[in-house]
Design an enzyme around this catalytic site. Structure first.
Site, short mmCIF file in Angstrom:
data_model
loop_
_atom_site.label_atom_id
_atom_site.label_comp_id
_atom_site.label_asym_id
_atom_site.label_seq_id
_atom_site.Cartn_x
_atom_site.Cartn_y
_atom_site.Cartn_z
CE LYS A 22 -3.89 0.08 2.14
NZ LYS A 22 -4.93 0.01 3.14
NE ARG A 91 -6.32 4.87 4.78
CZ ARG A 91 -7.55 4.55 4.36
NH1 ARG A 91 -7.81 3.33 3.94
NH2 ARG A 91 -8.51 5.44 4.36
N GLY A 100 -8.11 -7.49 4.42
CA GLY A 100 -8.94 -7.54 5.61
C GLY A 100 -8.32 -8.28 6.79
CG MET A 102 -2.53 -7.51 9.27
SD MET A 102 -0.86 -7.13 8.78
CE MET A 102 -1.09 -6.58 7.13
NE ARG A 333 -5.14 -5.09 -3.77
CZ ARG A 333 -5.83 -5.34 -2.71
NH1 ARG A 333 -5.27 -5.30 -1.53
NH2 ARG A 333 -7.09 -5.64 -2.77
CG HIS A 449 -8.47 -27.89 9.84
ND1 HIS A 449 -8.82 -29.13 9.35
CD2 HIS A 449 -7.18 -27.97 10.20
CE1 HIS A 449 -7.77 -29.93 9.44
NE2 HIS A 449 -6.76 -29.25 9.95
NE ARG A 569 7.91 -44.40 -7.79
CZ ARG A 569 7.46 -43.13 -7.86
NH1 ARG A 569 6.56 -42.81 -8.75
NH2 ARG A 569 7.92 -42.22 -7.02
NE ARG A 624 12.49 -47.09 -8.59
CZ ARG A 624 11.77 -46.45 -7.68
NH1 ARG A 624 12.24 -45.35 -7.14
NH2 ARG A 624 10.61 -46.89 -7.32
CD GLU A 742 15.99 -43.61 -4.13
OE1 GLU A 742 14.87 -43.08 -4.04
OE2 GLU A 742 16.18 -44.71 -4.65
CB SER A 761 17.29 -39.78 -11.55
OG SER A 761 15.99 -39.27 -11.38
N GLY A 763 16.13 -38.73 -6.25
CA GLY A 763 14.88 -39.27 -5.69
C GLY A 763 14.58 -38.49 -4.42
CB THR A 764 13.59 -35.01 -3.97
OG1 THR A 764 12.63 -35.06 -5.02
CG2 THR A 764 14.87 -34.39 -4.47
CG ASN A 765 9.25 -38.83 -3.56
OD1 ASN A 765 9.02 -37.63 -3.61
ND2 ASN A 765 8.82 -39.69 -4.49
CG ASP A 766 13.23 -43.14 -0.62
OD1 ASP A 766 12.74 -43.40 0.49
OD2 ASP A 766 12.98 -43.78 -1.65
CB CYS A 829 12.48 -39.12 -10.87
SG CYS A 829 13.41 -40.18 -9.76
CE1 TYR A 849 14.94 -36.66 -15.64
CE2 TYR A 849 17.15 -36.48 -16.57
CZ TYR A 849 16.21 -37.19 -15.83
OH TYR A 849 16.53 -38.38 -15.27
C1 PEP Z 1 12.10 -40.98 -4.62
O1 PEP Z 1 12.46 -41.53 -3.60
O2 PEP Z 1 12.08 -39.74 -4.75
C2 PEP Z 1 11.61 -41.77 -5.75
C3 PEP Z 1 11.29 -41.17 -6.88
O3 PEP Z 1 11.44 -43.09 -5.54
P1 PEP Z 1 10.17 -43.70 -4.79
O4 PEP Z 1 9.19 -42.62 -4.57
O5 PEP Z 1 9.66 -44.77 -5.67
O6 PEP Z 1 10.78 -44.22 -3.53
MG MG Z 2 12.85 -43.62 -3.65
#
Ligand code: PEP
Ligand code: MG
Length: 877
Positions: A22, A91, A100, A102, A333, A449, A569, A624, A742, A761, A763-766, A829, A849
């Protein structure tokens, strides 16, 4: 010395961090020569100091006094001066708009004396003066002194009866002021402060504190606004929309925020101050009618709106006030808009020559694109609407009604689609919300929620359907006209409109999905999306691949623009009937049994791969090798134990139980998975590599890449690589061999691992699971809502890559891997591959990638384009 206060003439729109949106825009308008009431801004830095230390920074009061004196000088009046008062508004205004959420206080400077002076200023208009005074006590009482707002509203309603507020006389309003003062005294034990400077000082502090009001905290979490920015405070000379019928206040957009079409969109309220519009105290009139009421102000406003659009080169929203025929701009704005309007407006502005196509790409977001891809109900389908709630989170969901989280989880585990129906949800419902297709509540608004969490999860939600009587005990809800829905009855909910239907309504793809599917669609929005996507594809550096295990998914991914498969997979190919074969393999007691199981699996695997290679033509396909947590393929220990204990078991069951007990793991996610399994079960990986190679020989142009999961040490990879290389050599097939990164150790030793890997690659989940030590299967339901509440993180690290921790490991592994092998090919991945902010991170970290689920591919393409255009300075919200 630090500077905490900026006059409007000193700021500009680029100073949002410091002056808030503002303040920065008021300064910008001032410098454009637009009619902005004079004023100054106290910086967010002062607010941060106040919130951290519990006191304003040294020097602030003196600086404010200096700017106030200059303002008084300019206006020729002193704050609260008895016979001719200057009044100001105080303000709030943070960097990101928080509508709204604050506080703001108007008419500061009034007291029993200056109210007379104000009447005199307004040509003897006592009614106006007393109305302004009662507004001050009401707003100040509520926001600064913490008095329940309803107490004021009740007193006002009692006085009004069935009349409009504008019908109240000066004498009545004067009486109301006395009543209000009494309310303040009763509720706070002290008098309403009459000293104008004291009023201003307290109001400034209240605005600082409103940064941490619960609704502001909730809003920030939902919108992913950082919690530590603080708000600026604007002190502005008052102009009055409530002096009489030749005055008023309004809001407007420079074009339609839902369609993007050009025109006049706004509301106006005669003889009123800004808060009346928000409070809905009287009905507003369409802005066009202002032309009839005050042609000259209307004309000026239209001109200003054009100036603003051309200056900001975007849709702007504005607030204005007209005081006795004089127009004043109170705010502008770059305005919020729907996802569809964002795409339309961006391309309209290109056509108008206001922005280039590159800028248009940066003006839309992947989240907006994703919204345009949510399925919707077929409008031509037969449907019976039973009620209307709030459209809390878009999409169309169909499923059986269930009334508890446990039941939702139970039925979903059996593969059923469910809609979780609750009066309202709380953090204990999280597991049910995750399991359900959609959520329906009878209470709570768009920041309840249910709404907040559902939006966060991208799950369809209708909330606050107040006509529904939900009984979790009786497992049913009733709707108007005697409709009763019992547990298990199918309902359909539309999160984009808030409608609830009985039974199953047919779901269809929206036009944007039709377009991505490659079908001809003649639609204005689709044309806008197409132009932006083409440009994003031209400029992006990151390639986009798909996570897909089945030929149909692979085919869809290609239509959506995938440039290969980044993760196939293979364990997903062993589910259903084939699970038995894996069980036989794992439990084999000798080489012969094991070989028989492998021989049965190999031709099936080969056919799977042929299907995928064909679907992907000559694009690369990263396969894989199997990575199951073992328990997913074995019979359930408890069920088997019960069977044996109750004497229902065969000899085979008994042998099986012994084996399952032997292989039982306390932490299967950290157990015999990935490369470990391949090294322990002879012939398993070799069978898969052979199936890949044989399949590749049958599909000309196939480009397989073999990926080894869960590696932590280069030695593991070397062992697998040796065997795989010799099979490839034997079969004469060319394939890259690489690994997932991973585990933290893999990231930390990436320089060594790259000796044996042609690609990584992530494996950002693990990697997230192991870096945080968070079980991916358990923590989100167990405690993430608490963590989000505490601000440990603003968004789940399983959703958006945690740059500081996991991201650091990724960067380190990428750099050290490439130091060993400069042409090392790098991708991601994990689920993060389709998340906007994470895509930007991957661009910055120099990956080649991202790979994500087929449906997220357009989002990843767009964000990769935006990342290339904005460098490291992008905002993906
Ligand atoms: C991971 O771990 O990011 C992955 C792609 O493998 P998965 O989810 O199958 O464990
Ligand atoms: Mg994994």
């Amino acid at each position: 010395m630090a500077k905490f206060v900026y006059d409007f003439t000193e700021g500009n729109r680029n100073l949002k961090d410091l002056l808030g949106g503002k303040g920065a825009n008021l300064a910008e308008m001032t410098n454009l020569g637009l009619p902005v009431p004079p004023g100054f801004t106290i910086t967010t830095e002062a607010c941060r100091h106040y919130l951290a230390e519990g006191a304003v920074p040294d020097g602030l009061e003196a600086e404010v006094a200096g700017h106030l004196a200059a303002l008084e000088e300019r206006m020729g009046r002193k704050l609260g001066q008895a016979d001719d008062p200057l009044l100001v508004s105080v303000r709030s205004g943070a960097k990101f708009s928080m509508p709204g959420m604050m506080d703001t206080v108007l008419n500061i400077g009034l007291n029993d004396e200056s109210v007379q002076g104000l009447a005199k200023q307004a040509g003897g208009n006592e009614r106006f003066a007393w109305d302004s005074y009662r507004r001050l006590i009401q707003m100040f009482g509520k926001t600064v002194l913490g008095v329940e707002g309803e107490l004021f509203e009740e007193a006002l309603d009692a006085l009004k009866g069935s009349r409009q507020d504008t019908d109240l006389t000066a004498a009545e309003l004067r009486g109301l002021v006395e009543t209000y003062k009494g309310v303040v005294r009763e509720q706070t034990g002290r008098d309403f402060p009459a000293d104008p400077r004291e009023q201003m000082r307290l109001a400034v502090q209240a605005v600082f504190e409103s940064w941490n009001a619960p609704r502001a905290i909730l809003y920030r979490r939902q919108e992913r606004i950082p919690a530590d920015l603080g708000t600026a405070v604007n002190i502005v000379a008052m102009v009055f929309g409530n002096v009489g019928p030749d005055s008023g206040t309004g809001v407007a957009f420079t074009r339609d925020p839902s369609s993007g079409h050009q025109g006049v969109y706004g509301d106006y309220l005669q003889n009123a101050q800004g808060e009346d519009v928000v409070a809905g105290i009287r009905n507003t009139i369409p802005l066009q009618e202002l032309e009839r009421i005050d042609k000259s102000s209307y004309g000026e406003l239209m001109q200003i709106m054009e100036t603003l659009e051309n200056h900001y080169r975007d849709l702007c929203d504005i607030e204005f006030t007209i005081e006795r025929g004089k127009l004043w701009m109170l705010q502008t704005r770059v305005g919020k808009r729907t996802a569809a309007a964002a795409f339309r407006i961006a391309t309209q502005l290109v056509d108008q020559g206001l922005i280039g196509l590159d800028e248009a790409v940066t003006r839309v977001t992947g989240d907006q694109l994703a919204q345009l891809m949510f399925p919707r109900f077929d409008a031509s389908a037969e449907r019976r609407k039973i009620t209307q709630g709030m459209n809390a989170s878009p999409g169309a969901a169909v499923g059986k009604a269930v009334f508890s989280s446990e039941r939702a989880v139970e039925l979903a585990a059996r593969g059923e689609d469910v809609i979780l129906v609750r009066r309202e949800t709380n953090p204990d419902d999280l597991s049910g919300m995750i399991a359900a297709r959609g959520i329906l509540t009878s209470r709570g608004g768009k920041t309840s929620h249910a709404a907040v969490v559902a939006r966060g999860m991208g799950k369809t939600c209708v909330c606050g359907a107040e006509q529904l009587d939900v009984s979790a005990k009786e497992l049913r809800f009733t709707a108007p006209e005697g409709v009763v829905v019992n547990e298990g009855d199918v309902i359909s909910i539309d999160g984009s409109t808030g409608e609830v239907f009985l039974g199953e309504v047919a779901v269809m793809d929206p036009p944007v999905v039709e377009y991505f599917e490659g079908r001809q669609v003649d639609d204005e929005l689709v044309k806008a999306v197409d132009r932006i996507m083409r440009r994003a594809d031209e400029v992006r550096r990151l390639r986009v691949r798909a996570n897909a295990d089945a030929p149909e998914d692979a085919a869809r991914a290609r239509r959506f623009g995938a440039q290969g498969i980044g993760l196939c997979r293979t364990e997903h190919m062993f589910l259903g009937e084939r699970r038995q074969l894996v069980e036989d393999l794992v439990l084999a007691s000798d080489d012969k049994e094991r070989q028989a199981a492998l021989d049965a699996l190999e031709p099936l695997q080969k056919q799977d791969f042929i299907g995928i290679f064909r679907a992907m033509d000559e694009l690369p396909v990263t396969i894989r090798l199997i990575d199951p947590p073992l328990h997913e393929f074995l019979p359930d220990l408890t069920e088997l134990s019960i069977k044996v204990a109750t004497g229902d078991a065969s000899d085979k069951d008994r042998t099986l139980l012994a084996a399952v007990k032997r292989l039982h793991e306390q932490n299967p996610m950290l157990g015999l998975r990935g490369v470990r399994l391949g090294l322990v079960i002879p012939g398993l990986f070799a069978m898969q590599v052979r199936a890949i190679a044989e399949a590749a020989r049958e599909v000309p142009g196939a480009r397989p890449e073999i990926m080894i999961p869960l590696v932590a040490a280069v030695q593991e990879l070397e062992a697998v690589r040796e065997e795989a290389t010799s099979i490839l050599r034997e079969t004469g097939v060319d394939a890259l061999i690489g690994t997932m990164i991973e585990t933290p150790r893999a990231a930390l030793t990436a320089g060594q691992i790259a000796e044996a890997a042609e690609f990584f690659s992530f494996g950002t989940n693990d990697l997230t699971q192991m870096t945080w030590g968070f079980s991916r299967d358990d923590v989100e339901a167990a405690f993430f809502s608490r963590y989000l509440e505490l601000g440990v993180f603003g968004v789940s690290p399983f959703e958006t890559l945690d740059r500081d921790g996991v991201g650091r490991l990724v960067k380190l592994a990428a750099d050290e891997g490439r130091a060993t092998r400069p042409n090392l090919h790098l991708g991601i991945c994990g689920e993060h591959g389709g998340d906007p902010d994470s895509v930007h991170f991957c661009h910055e970290a120099g990956l080649d990638y991202v790979s994500c689920s087929p449906f997220r591919i357009p989002v990843a393409r767009l964000e990769a384009g935006r990342a290339a255009l904005t460098g490291n300075d992008s905002d993906t919200r």
